[in-house]
Scaffold this active site. Structure first.
Site, PDB file in Angstrom:
ATOM      1  CE1 TYR A  83      25.510   7.992  -6.777  1.00 45.95           C
ATOM      2  CE2 TYR A  83      27.078   9.803  -6.549  1.00 45.95           C
ATOM      3  CZ  TYR A  83      26.625   8.676  -7.225  1.00 45.95           C
ATOM      4  OH  TYR A  83      27.310   8.237  -8.327  1.00 45.95           O
ATOM      5  CD  GLU A 138      30.781   8.440  -8.325  1.00 52.17           C
ATOM      6  OE1 GLU A 138      29.791   9.183  -8.349  1.00 52.17           O
ATOM      7  OE2 GLU A 138      30.903   7.447  -9.071  1.00 52.17           O
ATOM      8  CD  GLN A 151      23.825  19.100  -9.832  1.00 52.08           C
ATOM      9  OE1 GLN A 151      23.094  19.348 -10.773  1.00 52.08           O
ATOM     10  NE2 GLN A 151      23.366  18.826  -8.638  1.00 52.08           N
ATOM     11  CG  ASP A 162      23.340   8.552 -10.022  1.00 48.53           C
ATOM     12  OD1 ASP A 162      22.493   7.657 -10.240  1.00 48.53           O
ATOM     13  OD2 ASP A 162      24.330   8.723 -10.752  1.00 48.53           O
TER      14      ASP A 162
END
Ligand code: SF4
Length: 318
Positions: A114, A31, A36, A132
């Site tokens: 998140y 994760e 990004q 997300d």
């Protein structure tokens, strides 16, 4: 809707290495790396990282330079530093076990709402939402919420995650957003939740979520100097990564132009002219073996730009 979504996921999920286990440490590493960053980029990094640091204890004991070397090229290096700090905190405060508790998780460096939701749901199968960008887009379209109010989306995700197996629901939503409900041209005709989707019914897929205006690209010209001596390079350490000397204008010294490269950081585009030669002022720099120190993608591009020119200009054997 949820049954169709979960059944679709079971049938169509991509075989990604972090899906072979629910080990909380593995889930957490994947994760963090996926923030990004594209899945295809993450896969080899994830495997190399876990080969070298197979447990949270190993990561907690690791040297920062070694971790950054493995992270080099993945970008957003703060993530790697937070991982190391969090690993040490887990060893010190939680006996080396990732805590299955929202408040304890969110207190760790680099862990936000998140991330905590993703770890709790995927690793521990607890009913926490994990919203997300992909999940936000799917839910906004399914419910027809153009505004995408974060709390409303989180509440909706929480209701969904409570209605079936949490790890399946969250991963299915993530997977749907990544592979079917893309930002541009969602593949609604093969979508398992098409029958419940307001955006599909009303033809609003392209306006939900609304397109954000991108900031204007700022062009920056810089010079990089590659100063080499006996196989070592003059470099400077910045936040754990080693880089070549960079300047807005060429400083005092003797140089020849060796190549050029481009690099984009958020909305800044760097046009880098690469010089080889000898820098007059060397304060603050050290001689380093380029191959053994952690470097950013930009530093690697500078190194290669100079290498490519050398290849182009070297005479070809008869
Ligand atoms: Fe996304 Fe289309 Fe599926 Fe709606 S029907 S969730 S817009 S892919």
């Amino acid at each position: 809707m949820i049954d169709a979504l979960v059944a679709w996921f079971e049938e169509n999920q991509r075989g990604l290495p972090w899906r072979r286990t629910y080990d909380p440490y593995h889930v957490w590493i994947s994760e963090v790396m996926l923030q990004q960053t594209q899945v295809e980029t993450v896969v080899p990094y994830y495997e190399r990282f876990l080969d070298e640091f197979p447990t949270i204890d190993a990561l907690a004991r690791a040297e920062e330079q070694r971790v950054l070397k493995l992270w080099a090229g993945l970008g957003y290096y703060r993530r790697a530093k937070h991982l190391m700090e969090a690993a040490r905190a887990v060893v010190e405060k939680h006996d080396g076990r990732i805590p299955p508790d929202f408040d304890a998780l969110i207190a760790l460096p680099g862990v936000g709402q998140y991330m905590a939701g993703a770890i709790l749901s995927i690793a521990f199968n607890k009913p926490y939402p994990a919203v997300d960008g992909n999940v936000r887009r799917v839910l906004s379209r399914v419910f027809g919420w153009a505004g995408g109010d974060p709390q409303a989306l989180r509440d909706a995700a929480e209701r969904l995650v409570r209605s079936a197996e949490p790890r399946a629901v969250n991963q299915a939503l993530m997977e749907l957003g990544a592979t079917v409900c893309a930002f541009k041209s969602p593949r609604c005709l093969v979508c398992p939740v098409q029958g419940s989707c307001v955006a599909f019914r009303t033809g609003m897929q392209d306006s939900i979520p609304p397109v954000k205006k991108r900031p204007k690209t700022i062009h920056v010209r810089v010079c990089a100097v590659v100063h080499r001596r006996r196989g070592f390079y003059l470099m400077k350490c910045s936040e754990g990564l080693w880089e070549f000397p960079m300047f807005a204008e060429l400083p005092a010294g003797s140089f020849t132009q060796a190549g050029s490269c481009r690099h984009t950081i958020t909305h800044h585009r760097l046009d880098v002219t690469v010089y080889e030669g000898s820098l007059e002022k060397r304060d603050g720099y050290q001689w380093k073996d380029f191959q053994t120190v952690p470097v950013s993608s930009l530093t690697r591009k500078i190194f290669l730009a100079r290498d490519q020119l050398q290849k182009r200009t070297s005479p070809t054997p008869p």
